[in-house]
Scaffold this motif. Structure first.
Motif, PDB file in Angstrom:
ATOM      1  N   LEU A 131       0.833  -1.213   0.000  1.00 52.79           N
ATOM      2  CA  LEU A 131       0.000   0.000   0.000  1.00 52.79           C
ATOM      3  C   LEU A 131       0.871   1.267   0.000  1.00 52.79           C
ATOM      4  O   LEU A 131       0.648   2.184  -0.789  1.00 52.79           O
ATOM      5  N   HIS A 132       1.845   1.291   0.884  1.00 51.57           N
ATOM      6  CA  HIS A 132       2.711   2.469   0.974  1.00 51.57           C
ATOM      7  C   HIS A 132       3.474   2.700  -0.327  1.00 51.57           C
ATOM      8  O   HIS A 132       3.554   3.812  -0.842  1.00 51.57           O
ATOM      9  N   GLU A 133       4.040   1.601  -0.844  1.00 46.01           N
ATOM     10  CA  GLU A 133       4.861   1.674  -2.057  1.00 46.01           C
ATOM     11  C   GLU A 133       4.021   2.104  -3.271  1.00 46.01           C
ATOM     12  O   GLU A 133       4.434   2.957  -4.053  1.00 46.01           O
ATOM     13  N   ALA A 134       2.837   1.520  -3.414  1.00 48.97           N
ATOM     14  CA  ALA A 134       1.975   1.836  -4.559  1.00 48.97           C
ATOM     15  C   ALA A 134       1.487   3.280  -4.491  1.00 48.97           C
ATOM     16  O   ALA A 134       1.462   3.981  -5.509  1.00 48.97           O
ATOM     17  N   CYS A 135       1.110   3.733  -3.312  1.00 48.97           N
ATOM     18  CA  CYS A 135       0.637   5.115  -3.161  1.00 48.97           C
ATOM     19  C   CYS A 135       1.771   6.098  -3.450  1.00 48.97           C
ATOM     20  O   CYS A 135       1.578   7.129  -4.091  1.00 48.97           O
ATOM     21  N   ARG A 136       2.957   5.738  -2.989  1.00 58.06           N
ATOM     22  CA  ARG A 136       4.131   6.595  -3.210  1.00 58.06           C
ATOM     23  C   ARG A 136       4.419   6.726  -4.709  1.00 58.06           C
ATOM     24  O   ARG A 136       4.671   7.813  -5.219  1.00 58.06           O
ATOM     25  N   ALA A 137       4.355   5.610  -5.433  1.00 57.10           N
ATOM     26  CA  ALA A 137       4.597   5.640  -6.880  1.00 57.10           C
ATOM     27  C   ALA A 137       3.514   6.446  -7.582  1.00 57.10           C
ATOM     28  O   ALA A 137       3.797   7.302  -8.420  1.00 57.10           O
ATOM     29  N   ALA A 138       2.258   6.193  -7.207  1.00 55.67           N
ATOM     30  CA  ALA A 138       1.128   6.836  -7.896  1.00 55.67           C
ATOM     31  C   ALA A 138       1.100   8.335  -7.669  1.00 55.67           C
ATOM     32  O   ALA A 138       0.650   9.091  -8.541  1.00 55.67           O
ATOM     33  N   ARG A 168       3.373  10.254  -7.879  1.00 56.21           N
ATOM     34  CA  ARG A 168       4.242  10.893  -8.878  1.00 56.21           C
ATOM     35  C   ARG A 168       3.645  10.871 -10.280  1.00 56.21           C
ATOM     36  O   ARG A 168       4.167  11.502 -11.186  1.00 56.21           O
ATOM     37  N   TRP A 169       2.579  10.072 -10.501  1.00 58.56           N
ATOM     38  CA  TRP A 169       2.061   9.875 -11.848  1.00 58.56           C
ATOM     39  C   TRP A 169       1.136  10.991 -12.319  1.00 58.56           C
ATOM     40  O   TRP A 169       0.834  11.085 -13.502  1.00 58.56           O
ATOM     41  N   GLY A 170       0.587  11.751 -11.371  1.00 59.28           N
ATOM     42  CA  GLY A 170      -0.379  12.760 -11.781  1.00 59.28           C
ATOM     43  C   GLY A 170      -1.795  12.249 -11.669  1.00 59.28           C
ATOM     44  O   GLY A 170      -2.223  11.826 -10.606  1.00 59.28           O
ATOM     45  N   ASP A 171      -2.503  12.206 -12.793  1.00 55.17           N
ATOM     46  CA  ASP A 171      -3.947  12.008 -12.790  1.00 55.17           C
ATOM     47  C   ASP A 171      -4.402  10.547 -12.766  1.00 55.17           C
ATOM     48  O   ASP A 171      -5.586  10.267 -12.861  1.00 55.17           O
ATOM     49  N   VAL A 172      -3.482   9.588 -12.676  1.00 55.17           N
ATOM     50  CA  VAL A 172      -3.821   8.175 -12.837  1.00 55.17           C
ATOM     51  C   VAL A 172      -4.150   7.531 -11.489  1.00 55.17           C
ATOM     52  O   VAL A 172      -3.492   7.783 -10.488  1.00 55.17           O
ATOM     53  N   ARG A 173      -5.195   6.697 -11.469  1.00 58.90           N
ATOM     54  CA  ARG A 173      -5.534   5.964 -10.252  1.00 58.90           C
ATOM     55  C   ARG A 173      -4.578   4.786 -10.078  1.00 58.90           C
ATOM     56  O   ARG A 173      -4.013   4.292 -11.047  1.00 58.90           O
ATOM     57  N   VAL A 174      -4.442   4.337  -8.828  1.00 61.39           N
ATOM     58  CA  VAL A 174      -3.666   3.120  -8.594  1.00 61.39           C
ATOM     59  C   VAL A 174      -4.571   2.123  -7.871  1.00 61.39           C
ATOM     60  O   VAL A 174      -5.393   2.499  -7.037  1.00 61.39           O
ATOM     61  N   ALA A 175      -4.450   0.840  -8.247  1.00 59.16           N
ATOM     62  CA  ALA A 175      -5.255  -0.207  -7.616  1.00 59.16           C
ATOM     63  C   ALA A 175      -4.352  -1.158  -6.849  1.00 59.16           C
ATOM     64  O   ALA A 175      -3.317  -1.602  -7.367  1.00 59.16           O
ATOM     65  N   PRO A 188      -7.091  10.411  -1.782  1.00 55.30           N
ATOM     66  CA  PRO A 188      -7.831   9.146  -1.614  1.00 55.30           C
ATOM     67  C   PRO A 188      -8.655   8.797  -2.851  1.00 55.30           C
ATOM     68  O   PRO A 188      -8.859   7.608  -3.138  1.00 55.30           O
ATOM     69  N   GLN A 189      -9.100   9.802  -3.584  1.00 51.69           N
ATOM     70  CA  GLN A 189      -9.912   9.582  -4.791  1.00 51.69           C
ATOM     71  C   GLN A 189      -9.121   8.886  -5.891  1.00 51.69           C
ATOM     72  O   GLN A 189      -9.696   8.453  -6.883  1.00 51.69           O
ATOM     73  N   GLN A 190      -7.798   8.797  -5.730  1.00 54.54           N
ATOM     74  CA  GLN A 190      -6.990   8.130  -6.750  1.00 54.54           C
ATOM     75  C   GLN A 190      -6.587   6.711  -6.365  1.00 54.54           C
ATOM     76  O   GLN A 190      -5.848   6.050  -7.095  1.00 54.54           O
ATOM     77  N   LEU A 191      -7.097   6.256  -5.226  1.00 54.32           N
ATOM     78  CA  LEU A 191      -6.766   4.896  -4.779  1.00 54.32           C
ATOM     79  C   LEU A 191      -7.974   3.971  -4.918  1.00 54.32           C
ATOM     80  O   LEU A 191      -9.078   4.302  -4.489  1.00 54.32           O
ATOM     81  N   ALA A 247     -16.138   6.309   2.582  1.00 52.06           N
ATOM     82  CA  ALA A 247     -16.330   7.625   3.212  1.00 52.06           C
ATOM     83  C   ALA A 247     -15.046   8.451   3.138  1.00 52.06           C
ATOM     84  O   ALA A 247     -15.082   9.682   3.095  1.00 52.06           O
ATOM     85  N   MET A 248     -13.896   7.765   3.117  1.00 49.49           N
ATOM     86  CA  MET A 248     -12.605   8.462   2.970  1.00 49.49           C
ATOM     87  C   MET A 248     -12.376   8.917   1.532  1.00 49.49           C
ATOM     88  O   MET A 248     -11.463   9.684   1.257  1.00 49.49           O
ATOM     89  N   GLY A 249     -13.148   8.353   0.605  1.00 47.66           N
ATOM     90  CA  GLY A 249     -12.975   8.708  -0.808  1.00 47.66           C
ATOM     91  C   GLY A 249     -12.284   7.631  -1.629  1.00 47.66           C
ATOM     92  O   GLY A 249     -12.057   7.782  -2.833  1.00 47.66           O
ATOM     93  N   VAL A 250     -11.937   6.526  -0.953  1.00 46.95           N
ATOM     94  CA  VAL A 250     -11.226   5.433  -1.629  1.00 46.95           C
ATOM     95  C   VAL A 250     -12.211   4.561  -2.416  1.00 46.95           C
ATOM     96  O   VAL A 250     -13.331   4.326  -1.963  1.00 46.95           O
TER      97      VAL A 250
END
Ligand code: C2E
Ligand code: MG
Ligand code: MG
Ligand code: MG
Length: 271
Positions: free
Chosen positions: A95-102, A104-111, A139-142, A167-170
């Protein structure tokens, strides 16, 4: 196969040597220090919107290259991580690693894929919140991907946790849809944002069972449309599968036809 010549003498105790079990034990032992030794890596595979012609999200997929045993298939080591409970700690890292990478990507969601043990750990909401805060990812990008079996293990608790994540937006996607025990009519009990149709149904589109695959996919598209859920098809390998899916109104697709999982994905990489 437990042949007599496989029996090994251990001290004064005779025990039957089972090669498969031996390998598993070795792998489990190696897994217990894999995180500390930096043996895990994430690969990323995009989901594309075939109508808009762009990448809409990128799925993080865990890879393990054991220093001792070499590269291992997720089909082997993820069940071992789950059985030993290590998946909670490793999933936290993912989770930490994927969020950290995402971030940097800008507008792209990460799953990110979650396992049942992470839901049972009691710490999931905090873990997700910490990963978002530390990375700065909105949170809207996760998106979190869960399976039907996870959902059905403890439906009430799962619905409650999913509600709190929403509720967090995820976002929450039901992965491998159609392979588990839940029914189409049941999915509205959970606060999902979308469904990923398992690649088994996509595969059927290419074979003599094509009609069957189409019936299932049509039903999923219909119900998800009614419920306002997004539909993603996974495992697209051929142009024919892609064409049939498009015709059935599925525009979000993921598969080797578009891109394989790769390390260090960036919005500019091919696919
Ligand atoms: P999944 O979440 O359903 O991921 C899709 C799997 O299909 C991935 O396998 C991906 O490489 C593969 N795939 C994608 N496109 C195609 C295609 O066109 N054809 C074929 N044949 N395969 C395709 P992978 O990476 O081996 O992962 C297997 C499973 O392991 C995942 O299935 C997921 O359930 C689990 N997994 C992977 N990473 C994690 C993780 O970080 N945490 C947890 N809990 N589970 C994970
Ligand atoms: Mg997945
Ligand atoms: Mg899947
Ligand atoms: Mg699958």
């Amino acid at each position: 196969t437990l042949a007599l010549q496989d029996a090994q003498r251990e001290g004064s105790v005779w025990r039957v040597y089972n090669p498969a079990q031996h390998t598993e034990l070795g792998l489990e032992q190696a897994l217990s220090h894999a995180l500390a030794q930096g043996e895990f890596e994430l690969h990323y595979q995009p989901v594309i919107d075939d109508v808009a012609g762009k990448v809409v999200s990128v799925e993080a997929l865990l890879r393990w290259h054991s220093i001792q045993h070499g590269p291992q298939s997720p089909a082997v080591f993820i069940p071992l991580l789950e059985r030993s409970g290590l998946i909670v700690q490793v999933g936290d890292w993912v989770l930490h690693e994927a969020c950290r990478a995402a971030a940097r990507w800008g507008d792209v969601r990460v799953a990110v894929n979650l396992s049942a043990r992470q839901f049972a750990s009691g710490d999931l909401i905090d873990t997700v919140r910490r990963a978002l805060t530390a990375s700065g990812l909105p949170p809207q990008q996760l998106d979190l991907e869960i399976t039907e079996s996870l959902m059905m293990q403890n439906p009430a608790r799962t619905a409650d946790l999913l509600g709190r994540l929403r509720a967090m937006g995820v976002g929450v996607l039901l992965d491998d849809f159609g392979t588990g025990y839940s029914s189409l009519s049941y999915i509205h009990h959970f606060p999902l944002t979308g469904v990923k149709i398992d690649r088994e149904f996509v595969r059927q589109l290419d074979t003599e069972t094509r009609a069957r695959g189409q019936v299932i996919i049509r039903a999923v598209v219909q119900i998800c449309g009614d419920l306002g859920l997004k539909v993603v098809a996974e495992g697209i390998e051929t142009p024919a599968q892609r064409a049939v899916l498009r015709e059935m109104g599925v525009s979000q697709m993921q598969g080797f036809l578009f891109a394989r999982p790769t390390p260090g994905w960036t919005p500019r990489s091919p696919g």
